[in-house]
Design a protein around this motif. Structure first.
Motif, PDB file in Angstrom:
ATOM      1  N   TYR A   1      38.107 -34.481  17.798  1.00 30.72           N
ATOM      2  CA  TYR A   1      38.473 -35.763  18.411  1.00 30.72           C
ATOM      3  C   TYR A   1      39.746 -35.628  19.251  1.00 30.72           C
ATOM      4  O   TYR A   1      39.807 -36.097  20.395  1.00 30.72           O
ATOM      5  N   ALA A   2      40.773 -34.953  18.704  1.00 31.48           N
ATOM      6  CA  ALA A   2      42.040 -34.806  19.418  1.00 31.48           C
ATOM      7  C   ALA A   2      41.865 -33.979  20.695  1.00 31.48           C
ATOM      8  O   ALA A   2      42.446 -34.301  21.744  1.00 31.48           O
ATOM      9  N   ASP A   3      41.061 -32.921  20.614  1.00 29.59           N
ATOM     10  CA  ASP A   3      40.830 -32.081  21.785  1.00 29.59           C
ATOM     11  C   ASP A   3      40.129 -32.866  22.888  1.00 29.59           C
ATOM     12  O   ASP A   3      40.476 -32.757  24.066  1.00 29.59           O
ATOM     13  N   ALA A   4      39.141 -33.684  22.505  1.00 33.34           N
ATOM     14  CA  ALA A   4      38.441 -34.507  23.504  1.00 33.34           C
ATOM     15  C   ALA A   4      39.385 -35.534  24.115  1.00 33.34           C
ATOM     16  O   ALA A   4      39.327 -35.805  25.327  1.00 33.34           O
ATOM     17  N   MET A   5      40.274 -36.102  23.296  1.00 34.95           N
ATOM     18  CA  MET A   5      41.222 -37.096  23.796  1.00 34.95           C
ATOM     19  C   MET A   5      42.177 -36.478  24.817  1.00 34.95           C
ATOM     20  O   MET A   5      42.478 -37.078  25.864  1.00 34.95           O
ATOM     21  N   ILE A   6      42.643 -35.257  24.562  1.00 32.57           N
ATOM     22  CA  ILE A   6      43.555 -34.577  25.486  1.00 32.57           C
ATOM     23  C   ILE A   6      42.844 -34.253  26.799  1.00 32.57           C
ATOM     24  O   ILE A   6      43.394 -34.441  27.888  1.00 32.57           O
ATOM     25  N   LYS A   7      41.593 -33.771  26.716  1.00 34.82           N
ATOM     26  CA  LYS A   7      40.827 -33.462  27.926  1.00 34.82           C
ATOM     27  C   LYS A   7      40.561 -34.717  28.754  1.00 34.82           C
ATOM     28  O   LYS A   7      40.472 -34.662  29.978  1.00 34.82           O
ATOM     29  N   ALA A   8      40.448 -35.872  28.070  1.00 34.87           N
ATOM     30  CA  ALA A   8      40.166 -37.123  28.775  1.00 34.87           C
ATOM     31  C   ALA A   8      41.413 -37.725  29.425  1.00 34.87           C
ATOM     32  O   ALA A   8      41.313 -38.731  30.132  1.00 34.87           O
TER      33      ALA A   8
ATOM     34  N   CYS B   1      38.292 -44.760  27.279  1.00 34.56           N
ATOM     35  CA  CYS B   1      37.327 -43.757  26.825  1.00 34.56           C
ATOM     36  C   CYS B   1      36.771 -44.080  25.433  1.00 34.56           C
ATOM     37  O   CYS B   1      35.707 -43.566  25.065  1.00 34.56           O
ATOM     38  N   MET B   2      37.473 -44.902  24.675  1.00 34.71           N
ATOM     39  CA  MET B   2      36.984 -45.277  23.340  1.00 34.71           C
ATOM     40  C   MET B   2      35.707 -46.112  23.426  1.00 34.71           C
ATOM     41  O   MET B   2      34.960 -46.218  22.450  1.00 34.71           O
ATOM     42  N   PHE B   3      35.460 -46.690  24.593  1.00 31.00           N
ATOM     43  CA  PHE B   3      34.284 -47.551  24.773  1.00 31.00           C
ATOM     44  C   PHE B   3      33.445 -47.101  25.963  1.00 31.00           C
ATOM     45  O   PHE B   3      32.736 -47.897  26.569  1.00 31.00           O
ATOM     46  N   SER B   4      33.542 -45.823  26.314  1.00 32.47           N
ATOM     47  CA  SER B   4      32.822 -45.321  27.484  1.00 32.47           C
ATOM     48  C   SER B   4      32.024 -44.074  27.126  1.00 32.47           C
ATOM     49  O   SER B   4      32.426 -43.285  26.271  1.00 32.47           O
ATOM     50  N   SER B   5      30.895 -43.928  27.803  1.00 32.87           N
ATOM     51  CA  SER B   5      30.080 -42.729  27.635  1.00 32.87           C
ATOM     52  C   SER B   5      30.152 -41.833  28.867  1.00 32.87           C
ATOM     53  O   SER B   5      29.323 -40.943  29.057  1.00 32.87           O
ATOM     54  N   SER B   6      31.160 -42.061  29.717  1.00 28.39           N
ATOM     55  CA  SER B   6      31.325 -41.279  30.940  1.00 28.39           C
ATOM     56  C   SER B   6      31.582 -39.810  30.620  1.00 28.39           C
ATOM     57  O   SER B   6      32.208 -39.471  29.607  1.00 28.39           O
TER      58      SER B   6
ATOM     59  N   ASP C   1      33.607 -37.983  32.081  1.00 31.13           N
ATOM     60  CA  ASP C   1      35.046 -37.730  32.178  1.00 31.13           C
ATOM     61  C   ASP C   1      35.764 -37.959  30.857  1.00 31.13           C
ATOM     62  O   ASP C   1      36.916 -37.550  30.708  1.00 31.13           O
ATOM     63  N   CYS C   2      35.102 -38.621  29.913  1.00 29.77           N
ATOM     64  CA  CYS C   2      35.726 -38.913  28.618  1.00 29.77           C
ATOM     65  C   CYS C   2      35.399 -37.864  27.567  1.00 29.77           C
ATOM     66  O   CYS C   2      35.909 -37.938  26.441  1.00 29.77           O
ATOM     67  N   TYR C   3      34.538 -36.915  27.872  1.00 27.06           N
ATOM     68  CA  TYR C   3      34.239 -35.785  26.990  1.00 27.06           C
ATOM     69  C   TYR C   3      33.784 -36.229  25.585  1.00 27.06           C
ATOM     70  O   TYR C   3      34.107 -35.605  24.584  1.00 27.06           O
ATOM     71  N   GLY C   4      33.055 -37.339  25.535  1.00 23.66           N
ATOM     72  CA  GLY C   4      32.503 -37.795  24.260  1.00 23.66           C
ATOM     73  C   GLY C   4      33.537 -38.333  23.292  1.00 23.66           C
ATOM     74  O   GLY C   4      33.335 -38.285  22.061  1.00 23.66           O
ATOM     75  N   VAL C   5      34.652 -38.873  23.801  1.00 27.12           N
ATOM     76  CA  VAL C   5      35.727 -39.380  22.938  1.00 27.12           C
ATOM     77  C   VAL C   5      35.217 -40.466  21.989  1.00 27.12           C
ATOM     78  O   VAL C   5      35.549 -40.477  20.798  1.00 27.12           O
ATOM     79  N   ALA C   6      34.402 -41.391  22.501  1.00 24.46           N
ATOM     80  CA  ALA C   6      33.950 -42.524  21.690  1.00 24.46           C
ATOM     81  C   ALA C   6      33.187 -42.047  20.451  1.00 24.46           C
ATOM     82  O   ALA C   6      33.485 -42.464  19.322  1.00 24.46           O
ATOM     83  N   PHE C   7      32.211 -41.178  20.644  1.00 24.94           N
ATOM     84  CA  PHE C   7      31.410 -40.684  19.516  1.00 24.94           C
ATOM     85  C   PHE C   7      32.265 -39.879  18.541  1.00 24.94           C
ATOM     86  O   PHE C   7      32.202 -40.068  17.320  1.00 24.94           O
ATOM     87  N   LYS C   8      33.096 -38.989  19.075  1.00 29.62           N
ATOM     88  CA  LYS C   8      33.930 -38.145  18.228  1.00 29.62           C
ATOM     89  C   LYS C   8      34.982 -38.970  17.489  1.00 29.62           C
ATOM     90  O   LYS C   8      35.343 -38.662  16.347  1.00 29.62           O
TER      91      LYS C   8
END
Length: 432
Positions: free
Chosen positions: A97-104, A321-326, A328-335
């Motif tokens: 989750y943290a890695d996806a958040m940083i990439k986003a 990104c918490m509410f997006s499936s873009s 560019d968000c690298y799957g932040v919402a799901f993770k």
């Protein structure tokens, strides 16, 4: 209903028993309910029954958690297994989750803040659902004062803030993080004695030491940069005074973690403790304190952003990104929801383990199994370029398995000695 009445003439009967009737009633739940009816004596004075003559209530056979009844006989084992599984899930999903958040475009503190806001929402939703559909008598407010819930919420927030800011590899080397994380066990033993005046017997102290030995075996590959460890003892870490201060900050993060476990034990060991209500309010106060610490992220030399404007810009992007499936968000919402779910369940089962098992020390002893199990998880799975099955057995795997084989029997024996000492409390030797 069985009804027993004392003698009417008072001869050979304790004075307090004159005019006293005791009744025993079986309720719909199959539990025995004792009622004592006091009657006014000839002198029109109410004579209470001495405590030593009051029959004890029958032992519980099950525990009700929300809508479920759990047999007391298997409760400790069930809670221990669920605590380990959920903590492993939390340990595994947090870096993803943290890695996806940083990439986003966000940072680790953004991940902590946004996840922390959802924790109380989930707990309050389950609490209200329990009251509406399972138990109309379910309380919504904690028993007694809010002070303990506020204190534990503050300690939880401080644990998260200190560890999050000190955990980047360029501040605290990964091999040191494994070693410093083991301080949670001795900190808990120390503060439990200091706050609750509860020590551990010699047998349980030995088991605690064995668990620490198993943890050190598990993290040896990181210390010596062995095959498959993924880190080098000579790499990472700050320079100058930061090389000392950041590891100290990381270790100090486990002081509030130990204290919160102790205060949870003191609060939940009460006869009228409402565990789920208590942890729900803890999550609310934790979220409040974490949000109030937003300014720490732009403190020069401590935070990860250079200015308040940049902080709010990153936070806005992370929130989107918490509410997006873009893509560019690298799957932040799901993770994020994977992490939030595992965090909530891990905290709930850890609290219940503290309440219904021996206490805070046993809880951290059980959680010691998380380190080798999480390491084994990453032995058979790889997070990149996409999460996939890829078993790779190395020297690190051997150390991890040995550490697990050392820790597991120590946890079992700790629980065995704990139950044995409950039956003979006078034989317990206290150690600070």
């Amino acid at each position: 209903m069985a009804h027993v009445r004392s003698g009417t003439n008072g001869k050979g009967v304790h004075p307090a028993l004159k005019g006293v009737s005791t009744s025993m009633q079986t309720t719909e739940d199959g539990l025995v309910q004792w009622n004592q009816n006091y009657q006014v004596s000839a002198s029109r004075q109410i004579l209470p029954l001495p405590k030593e003559m009051i029959p004890p209530p029958p032992p519980l056979t099950s525990v009700k958690a929300l809508c479920c009844h759990i047999p007391l006989r298997f409760l400790n084992s069930i809670l221990a297994i669920l605590t380990v599984v959920c903590n492993v899930a939390m340990n595994v999903t947090l870096p993803i989750y943290a890695d996806a958040m940083i990439k986003a475009g966000g940072d680790v503190f953004d991940a902590l803040v946004l996840a922390g806001v959802f924790f109380p929402v989930i707990f309050f939703a389950f609490l209200l659902a329990s009251k509406l559909f399972c138990d109309r008598t379910q309380k919504l407010l904690p028993i007694g004062s809010f002070k303990v819930a506020i204190l534990v919420g503050f300690l939880t927030a401080m644990n998260g803030v200190l560890v999050v800011f000190a955990s980047p590899a360029e501040r605290t080397p990964p091999y040191l993080q494994g070693i410093l994380a083991t301080t949670l066990v001795p900190f808990t033993v120390f503060f439990r004695y200091l706050v609750l005046r509860k020590g551990v017997s010699f047998q349980r102290l030995i088991c605690t030491g064995v668990v620490l030995v198993g943890l050190f075996i598990t993290i040896e590959p990181q210390v010596w940069d062995l095959e498959g460890s993924g880190s080098a003892s000579g790499n990472g870490g700050d320079t100058g005074i930061g090389r000392v201060l950041w590891p100290m900050c990381f270790a100090l993060g486990f002081v509030p973690a130990a204290l919160l476990n102790v205060y949870i034990e003191r609060q939940t060991k009460g006869e009228e403790a409402e565990s789920f209500v208590f942890i729900t309010w803890i999550q609310l106060f934790q979220a409040i304190f974490v949000v109030l610490c937003f300014w720490a992220d732009f403190i020069p030399g401590f935070g990860t952003v250079e200015s308040p404007a940049l902080f709010f810009s990153k936070l806005k992007m992370a929130l989107g990104c918490m509410f997006s499936s873009s893509d560019d968000c690298y799957g932040v919402a799901f993770k994020a929801w994977l992490f939030i779910t595992s965090y909530c369940t891990a905290n709930l089962f850890s609290l219940l383990l503290i309440q219904y098992a021996e206490g805070a020390i046993y809880a951290v002893i059980v959680q010691a199994l998380v380190t080798p199990l999480a390491t084994l998880f990453w032995t058979v799975f790889k997070p990149s370029p996409a999460f996939h099955w890829d078993p790779e057995f190395t020297t690190t795997t051997g150390f991890t398995l040995v550490g697990l084989m050392v820790i597991s029997p120590a946890v079992v024996m700790y629980n065995y000695f704990s139950k044995k000492e409950e039956a003979t409390p006078n034989d317990t030797i206290q150690h600070p």
